[in-house]
Design an enzyme around this catalytic site. Structure first.
Site, short mmCIF file in Angstrom:
data_model
loop_
_atom_site.label_atom_id
_atom_site.label_comp_id
_atom_site.label_asym_id
_atom_site.label_seq_id
_atom_site.Cartn_x
_atom_site.Cartn_y
_atom_site.Cartn_z
N HIS A 106 -2.05 -24.79 47.98
CA HIS A 106 -2.83 -24.28 46.95
C HIS A 106 -2.53 -22.89 46.53
CE1 HIS A 106 -5.63 -27.66 48.24
NE2 HIS A 106 -5.37 -26.95 49.41
N SER A 124 12.78 -5.77 28.78
CA SER A 124 12.02 -5.87 27.48
C SER A 124 12.08 -4.97 26.31
CB SER A 124 10.38 -5.62 27.94
OG SER A 124 9.68 -5.11 26.89
N LYS A 163 10.67 -3.43 32.68
CA LYS A 163 10.58 -4.75 32.86
C LYS A 163 11.88 -5.51 33.35
CE LYS A 163 6.71 -6.63 31.68
NZ LYS A 163 6.46 -7.94 31.23
N GLU A 181 12.57 -19.25 33.68
CA GLU A 181 11.52 -19.38 32.61
C GLU A 181 12.02 -20.61 31.75
OE1 GLU A 181 8.58 -15.58 32.84
OE2 GLU A 181 10.04 -16.08 31.09
#
Ligand code: ARG
Length: 460
Positions: free
Chosen positions: A155, A276, A282, A289
């Site tokens: 979980h 970024s 970043k 992704e």
């Protein structure tokens, strides 16, 4: 040039032509098409269906076309309907009359069925090799991290301590099954459809066994209707690739979580992350992704192919031309994702300290504390509740189980003794889980050895 102009009187319009054409995408398998034609011609010659000089002219012509396409000195004629028409027209342009004999005893229906199989088989080989590469990287990292403790999750909550080796080997098992799936698809599809003709075989005395063996098939397909209308292997490979992508996507998801500011379990190599345009701090896990994102395309291709086939009466229908574009895209996507993910994994640094700290902070040893009590004769259900109360106490104070004093332990249960500290050390928790498949170092040594042997056996 049209292969079937004879019966037709009206010129079609341009939209119809381009709607009907498959050359823009089936040009991808010109090598497979030429390979099939060369085998066909050799068989026709052996059977005395065409003459030796014709066969030789055709073979040489095909070889020169292949060379010119390889070298880019011949470009595809955009007005051709498909790769089969293009090559036959080009052949006839080059060698004249004999070129027109190539299609004897053959239809584009069995020709395209053959091309698809040859292409699929080649791509299965490439996919299996990429999977082997990924498995090898996973195994090496797992080998080096049998004592790297990290939290195991259920979980997405810290559950019990495991090792990085153990966690990574879960992915090994998944990709191993993917490899085995590819292998069995390859075995099942390995029959040659050439000679099925349009659907009913041919009247020529073809030697189908001979053609099949020249093209490395186990034998000819045994029903000519099925020979031209079977695309099961495309669906099977799409399904296998969808499963590979699902595995890669789960792995990517974990990488994204592990790379997050909160976890910091891994440092991605700069090559596999991007910055970024506005936020200077970043370092985004774009490759992971994208792998996760591209999974949808492969699922889409599988669904599309299942739907395309479901309503088709036997035998060939033009709908089946739709077996190509999304399939090709799925193959490219899966291959690229496997390659990139493997390289990304190989270059990733694992922050062992952070993993350990995380495992130490999340009561991952609570089960072991309960097992400790069971060892002292307390029934498990009571032990579970005692440790639950200890966890509550710790949570209030913001400390871990091993930071409680013996007095505090005893305030909840007098059974606790000084040996509790050794029993709930993360190292102890992991070390004692030594049944096969578990994270304990003894058990892991056995699995790692078995899997190394298996991986090596795939190379023969
Ligand atoms: N381009 C076609 C395909 O991809 C080749 C087979 C065409 N056969 C036919 N009877 N029109 O499926």
């Amino acid at each position: 040039m049209k292969l079937w102009g004879g019966r037709f009187t009206k010129e079609e319009n341009e939209l119809v032509n381009s709607f009907n054409a498959s050359l823009p995408f089936d040009r991808r398998f010109y090598r497979q098409d030429i390979r099939g034609s060369m085998a066909h011609v050799k068989m026709l010659k052996k059977q005395g269906i065409i003459s030796d000089p014709d066969a030789q002219a055709i073979t040489e012509g095909l070889m020169s076309i292949r060379r010119d396409l390889d070298e880019g000195t011949l470009s595809f004629d955009e007005t051709s309907e498909d790769i089969h028409s293009f090559i036959e027209a080009e052949l006839t342009k080059r060698i004249g009359e004999p070129g027109k004999r190539l299609h004897t005893g053959r239809s584009r229906n069995d020709q395209v069925a053959l091309d698809m199989k040859l292409y699929t088989r080649d791509e299965i080989d490439a996919l299996m090799e990429l999977l082997t590469g990924l498995l090898d990287v996973i195994l090496s990292i797992a080998d080096a991290n049998t004592d790297t403790i990290m939290p195991g999750f259920t979980h997405l909550q810290k559950a019990q301590p495991i090792t990085l080796s153990h966690h990574l080997m879960a992915y090994f098992e998944m990709f191993k099954r993917d490899w085995l799936r590819m292998k069995s698809i390859r075995e099942r599809m390995n029959t040659c459809p050439l000679g099925s003709g349009a659907l009913a075989g041919t009247t020529y005395p073809l030697d189908r066994e001979y053609t099949a063996s020249m093209l490395d098939f186990d034998g000819p397909t045994l029903n000519s209707i099925d020979g031209v209308s079977d695309r099961d292997y495309v669906i099977e490979l799409l399904s296998a690739m969808a499963t590979v992508m699902m595995h890669l996507s789960r792995f990517s998801e974990e990488f994204i979580i592990w790379n997050s500011n909160e976890y910091r379990f891994i440092d991605l190599d700069d090559a596999y992350s991007t910055g970024s345009s506005i936020m200077p701090q970043k370092k985004n896990p774009d490759i992971a992704e994208l792998v996760r994102g591209k999974t949808g395309r492969v699922y889409g291709a599988l669904t599309s192919m299942l739907v395309t086939m479901k309503g088709l009466p036997l035998a060939y229908n033009k709908d089946m031309q739709e077996d190509k574009e999304m399939f090709f895209d799925a193959v490219d996507t899966t291959k690229n994702c496997l390659k990139l993910f493997t390289d990304m994994l190989a270059s990733t640094r694992f922050n062992k300290k952070n993993m350990y700290k995380s495992a130490a902070g999340g009561f991952t040893n609570a089960t072991d504390a309960a097992d400790y009590l069971v060892g002292k004769g307390v029934p498990f259900r009571d032990a579970h509740s005692i440790v639950g109360r200890l966890v509550l106490l710790c949570e209030k104070r913001g400390i871990a189980l091993d930071e409680l004093t013996l007095e505090e332990y005893r305030s909840i249960s007098p059974v606790f003794d000084t040996d509790v500290y050794e029993a709930i050390k993360l190292e102890t928790c992991v070390m004692r889980r030594n049944t096969i498949g578990a994270p304990g170092p003894e058990a892991m040594k056995i699995t790692l050895e078995l899997e190394r042997k298996w991986l090596e056996s795939t190379q023969n």
